[in-house]
Design an enzyme around this catalytic site. Structure first.
Site, mmCIF file in Angstrom:
data_model
loop_
_atom_site.group_PDB
_atom_site.id
_atom_site.type_symbol
_atom_site.label_atom_id
_atom_site.label_comp_id
_atom_site.label_asym_id
_atom_site.label_seq_id
_atom_site.Cartn_x
_atom_site.Cartn_y
_atom_site.Cartn_z
ATOM 1 N N GLU A 180 0.802 -1.112 0.325
ATOM 2 C CA GLU A 180 0.007 0.072 0.224
ATOM 3 C C GLU A 180 1.041 1.342 -0.022
ATOM 4 O OE1 GLU A 180 -3.008 0.015 2.934
ATOM 5 O OE2 GLU A 180 -3.295 -2.219 2.750
ATOM 6 N N MET A 216 -10.122 -4.603 -1.252
ATOM 7 C CA MET A 216 -10.510 -4.301 0.169
ATOM 8 C C MET A 216 -11.541 -3.189 0.012
ATOM 9 S SD MET A 216 -6.203 -3.687 1.615
ATOM 10 C CE MET A 216 -5.668 -2.778 0.170
ATOM 11 N N ALA A 217 -12.686 -3.603 0.327
ATOM 12 C CA ALA A 217 -13.763 -2.868 -0.120
ATOM 13 C C ALA A 217 -14.616 -2.169 1.069
ATOM 14 C CB ALA A 217 -15.052 -3.785 -0.852
ATOM 15 N N TYR A 218 -13.767 -1.705 1.648
ATOM 16 C CA TYR A 218 -14.216 -0.639 2.911
ATOM 17 C C TYR A 218 -13.356 0.392 2.999
ATOM 18 C CZ TYR A 218 -10.676 -4.353 3.950
ATOM 19 O OH TYR A 218 -9.831 -5.431 4.011
ATOM 20 N N ASP A 219 -13.705 1.345 3.801
ATOM 21 C CA ASP A 219 -13.020 2.663 4.363
ATOM 22 C C ASP A 219 -13.200 3.649 3.200
ATOM 23 O OD1 ASP A 219 -12.224 2.306 6.708
ATOM 24 O OD2 ASP A 219 -10.258 1.856 6.527
#
Length: 262
Positions: A32, A95-98
């Site tokens: 990241e 990462m399907a959040y935030d």
């Protein structure tokens, strides 16, 4: 580490030794993010090259290689080559959040289904086969302090991230069971709203976006209907692993129930 063939091979060999020694099933790479946070433009190609070398090293041992990727469309275009990665890795963890971070100045949903559908579509259109995509579902919540406790709709202003939970100890971040502790506290007068495949609650000046058993079932069914490769949850330690508010691992169990019925 990713910029030269020599350093990539050195890393891949060390990974292989580690995985074999400790009996792991494979490796999940979570950089990241290539090209960002001090990276260089060449890191997008370097990352693909790194994944390729790792795959070549661990595949003969029957080990799996996956990679985690973000929801940011700008990074999809500059940091990640979806089609090239898809030819190498076994699965890609989205990462399907935030979608709205804890630093937001207004309330918002962390994992709205409408936004997730758009992100999934973007990755597929960029060359990632649906069958290789693993949908990430959060088991944590984001909390905020409202600027005005009488203004608690989506998009209303907040003062700052909410107070940390006793376990997670991070401003604006709550484990599912910490959310349940707040939502079920009769003295806080929390109101809960299910919307767009997720949930939020408000009361006593606090606003929380989080998942429930019902909303994770909705997301799991969506993943199945779209022919995605599977589902992952971030993370098991923020689910109710002790069963403080019912059975143990309620969110993980709800997801598993949907999968078993297909």
């Amino acid at each position: 580490m990713a910029s030269t063939e020599e350093s990539r091979k050195s890393f891949a060999n060390s990974v292989l030794r580690f995985l074999v020694y400790y009996g792991f099933d494979g490796l999940d790479m979570d950089w990241e993010y290539p090209t960002a946070r001090g990276g260089i433009a060449a890191d997008a190609e370097n990352y693909v090259a790194l994944l390729k070398v790792i795959k070549e090293a661990i595949s003969p041992w029957g080990l799996t290689l996956t990679t985690a990727v973000p929801i940011d469309d700008a990074l999809l275009g500059t940091a990640y080559d979806a089609s090239a990665m898809a030819e190498i890795v076994d699965y890609v963890h989205l990462m399907a959040y935030d979608y709205v971070p804890s630093t937001s100045k207004v309330t918002g949903l962390s994992a709205p289904l409408s936004a997730i559908k758009n992100t999934v579509s973007n990755w597929i259109n960029a060359g990632l086969p649906a069958k290789k995509m693993i949908l990430g579902i959060p088991s944590y919540g984001r909390n905020y302090v409202l600027e005005n406790e009488n203004k608690h709709d989506i998009g209303d202003p907040v003062l700052n991230a909410g107070l940390p939970g006793d376990y997670t100890s991070e401003d604006g971040f709550l484990a599912y069971y910490e959310v349940m502790q707040i939502v079920n506290d009769q003295f806080l007068f929390m109101e809960s709203v299910e919307i767009d495949g997720t949930n939020y609650a408000y009361g006593s000046g606090e606003w929380i976006t989080y998942e429930t058993e019902a909303t994770v079932r909705t997301k799991a069914q969506y993943a199945i209907d779209e022919g995605l490769g599977g589902i992952m949850m971030w993370s098991v330690d923020t689910d109710d692993f002790q069963g403080l508010y019912g059975k143990k691992f309620p969110l993980l169990s709800a997801i598993n129930d949907v999968i078993k019925k297909t």
